[in-house]
Design an enzyme around this catalytic site. Structure first.
Site, short mmCIF file in Angstrom:
data_model
loop_
_atom_site.label_atom_id
_atom_site.label_comp_id
_atom_site.label_asym_id
_atom_site.label_seq_id
_atom_site.Cartn_x
_atom_site.Cartn_y
_atom_site.Cartn_z
N LYS A 186 0.65 -1.06 -0.18
CA LYS A 186 0.14 -0.05 -0.05
C LYS A 186 0.73 1.25 0.10
CE LYS A 186 -2.94 -3.08 -0.01
NZ LYS A 186 -3.61 -3.60 -1.19
N ARG B 207 -7.50 -8.38 -9.16
CA ARG B 207 -8.18 -9.72 -9.62
C ARG B 207 -9.45 -9.28 -10.31
NH1 ARG B 207 -8.94 -8.46 -4.03
NH2 ARG B 207 -11.20 -8.12 -3.76
#
Ligand code: MV4
Length: 505
Positions: free
Chosen positions: A116, A291
């Site tokens: 992140k 994804r």
């Protein structure tokens, strides 16, 4: 196009991918663990291979075993679905090294978005608006001084996290050092990575994500947004598209930013850029999911596109068959995630045998399911059973269809969260789209008698039936009353529940 692919997943998403493959003339290879021998994805695939024991670590997460099975079966590509190996950059790299196409983004983009702090650095450099805060891991002293600078409340987050793990809200300077210690040890325990960074806390945000799609020839598009604010403990419960909060101008600006995020990270295939949107409609990059997501069907319904077809076509080297101007958003879609869990008992998982399954259908209803009547839901994996999706030209009609479909839906033998959805769908705030990330916690905080709406409807139905049976019969007096007893009142699932109850006695 590929002739044969392996699906490194199970449950409804494996079934969803198998369907897309069969529509495109691709042969499918399923893999399964010892407890999944009788699973639906195994029965529906063209070939299936046992890859290990129940433990996901030794089966669905076993990179060596999945790759060996791919070689053995002659599959040219692997679709990872969501969860399991889907966001594992090392797996994507191992696929590339083995000469197997990973149906997803390049490993480098997965790696970037997996951290992140690295993602925030890259996104800031690319001009993507991020929540104010740090772009690197901080010591407790650095965190304290940055928090003082940007102002409380702040959030400490695990750099390797995402989806809410290793996150701590800090209201005052005095709380910071102990919150830091907890966040750090949680991060170390969950991700084997102690890096913690800091963000300004956004109050009462909405969680809105943009679907993007990129081919391997530099073309990228966004496919509108999904409103995912109805969550519990960082698990999405309901998703919709479009969001009632997003107008055309904001949608276009967020879409352009999402495409920029994808372009600057070398992204291809399907991905999702998550944003927090504050009450002033400022939006901030949160993370990118590399994804296909659970909630992709709501985007499919409003765009008329098949995201799995497109993933397969992109991975096989095709160009995107349309441009941004060709993308039209039409109507409204909403999805409920149906889980084997007991909303009356703190959402405790409720695996077991499905003794009866009455599935909804009819206009505007789609059910993406991984289960069948007679199957035993194993306790080893995420207990999501199916996704119920309703579509209509406008939101109010989509909600009515969802309510009608929930009334048709009956799952016997295990506890499910179906009653929770019936409760949410009849909530006036939800109907008016007054939802933010605190909506579900507020709803669940309202004390209610066991079963509430269900119990009330049940009592009313039983009373009506009793009244019909005991009141002076109409007509010839022979079957006027007994017919009412058989049918009873309420919805289809309530009638079935009573019937099942009678059968068991
Ligand atoms: C935040 C936030 C407020 N401010 N970050 C939760 C899951 C993870 N993806 C990020 N999350 C949040 N990050 C800042 N700077 C509030 C949340 C949050 C949340 C976000 C989306 C959906 C539901 C949520 C519930 C609680 C907190």
């Amino acid at each position: 196009m590929f002739k044969k692919i392996l699906i490194a997943n199970r449950g409804e998403i494996a079934v969803r991918i198998i369907r897309a493959c069969h529509e495109l003339g691709i042969r499918t290879v399923a893999v399964f663990s010892e407890v999944d021998r009788a699973a639906l994805h195994v029965a529906q695939s063209d070939e299936a291979y046992l890859i290990g024991p129940a433990s996901a670590r030794e089966s669905y997460l076993n990179i060596e075993r999945v790759l060996a099975t791919t070689r053995q079966s002659g599959a040219e590509a692997i679709h990872p679905g969501y969860g399991f190996l889907s966001e594992n950059a090392a797996f994507a790299r191992a696929c590339a090294d083995a000469g197997v196409k990973f149906i997803g983004p390049p490993a480098s983009a997965m790696e970037l978005m997996g951290s992140k702090t690295r993602a925030r650095q890259a996104m800031q450099a690319a001009g993507v608006p991020c929540v104010p805060g740090s772009t690197k891991g901080l010591s407790v002293a650095e965190a304290a001084s940055l928090a003082a600078r940007i102002g409380f409340p702040v959030m400490l987050k695990a750099a390797a996290g995402g989806g809410g793990k290793g996150m701590r809200l800090v209201h005052t300077p005095g709380e910071l050092s102990s919150a830091y210690a907890t966040a750090q040890s949680e991060a170390l325990g969950a991700f084997n990575d102690a890096e913690v960074y800091l963000e300004k806390f956004i109050e009462n945000p909405r969680h809105i994500e943009i679907q993007v799609l990129g081919d391997e020839h530099g073309n990228l598009v966004y496919l509108g947004e999904r409103e995912c604010s109805v969550q519990r403990r960082h698990q999405k419960v309901i998703e919709e598209s479009p969001s009632a909060f997003i107008d055309d101008d904001l949608r276009q600006r967020m879409g352009a930013v999402a495409v920029q995020a994808a372009r600057s990270s070398g992204y291809t295939n399907a991905g999702t850029v998550e944003f927090l949107v504050d009450t002033q409609r400022n939006f901030y990059f949160l993370e990118m999911n590399t994804r296909l997501q659970v909630e992709h069907p709501v985007t499919e319904m409003v765009t008329g596109l098949d995201l799995v077809h497109l993933q397969l076509r992109i991975a096989s080297g095709e160009k995107l068959p349309f441009r941004q101007v060709d993308v039209r958003l039409r109507g409204h879609a909403i999805e409920c995630r149906i889980y084997a869990e007991d909303p009356e008992n703190n959402f405790f998982p409720s695996p077991g045998k499905i003794t009866r399954l009455d599935r909804p259908s009819g206009p505007g209803i789609r059910e993406d399911s991984g289960v069948y009547e007679g199957w035993t839901v194993p306790l080893d994996y995420d207990p999501m059973l199916s996704k119920l999706i309703a579509y209509a030209p406008e939101r109010s009609v989509a909600l009515a269809r969802m309510q009608r479909a929930l009334d048709e839906y009956f799952i016997g033998g295990i506890k499910t969260n179906l009653p929770l959805f019936r409760r949410i769908l009849e909530n006036p705030e939800f109907a008016a789209a007054r939802i933010d990330t605190g909506f579900l916690d507020r709803l669940l905080a309202v004390p209610q008698a066991a079963g509430h709406a269900d119990a009330v409807a049940e009592i009313a139905a039983v009373s009506a039936a009793l009244f019909a049976a005991t009141a002076a019969p109409a007509g010839n007096g022979r079957n006027g009353g007994s017919r009412a007893v058989q049918t009873g009142g309420g919805s289809a699932w309530q009638r079935t529940a009573r019937f099942e109850g009678t059968q068991r006695q």
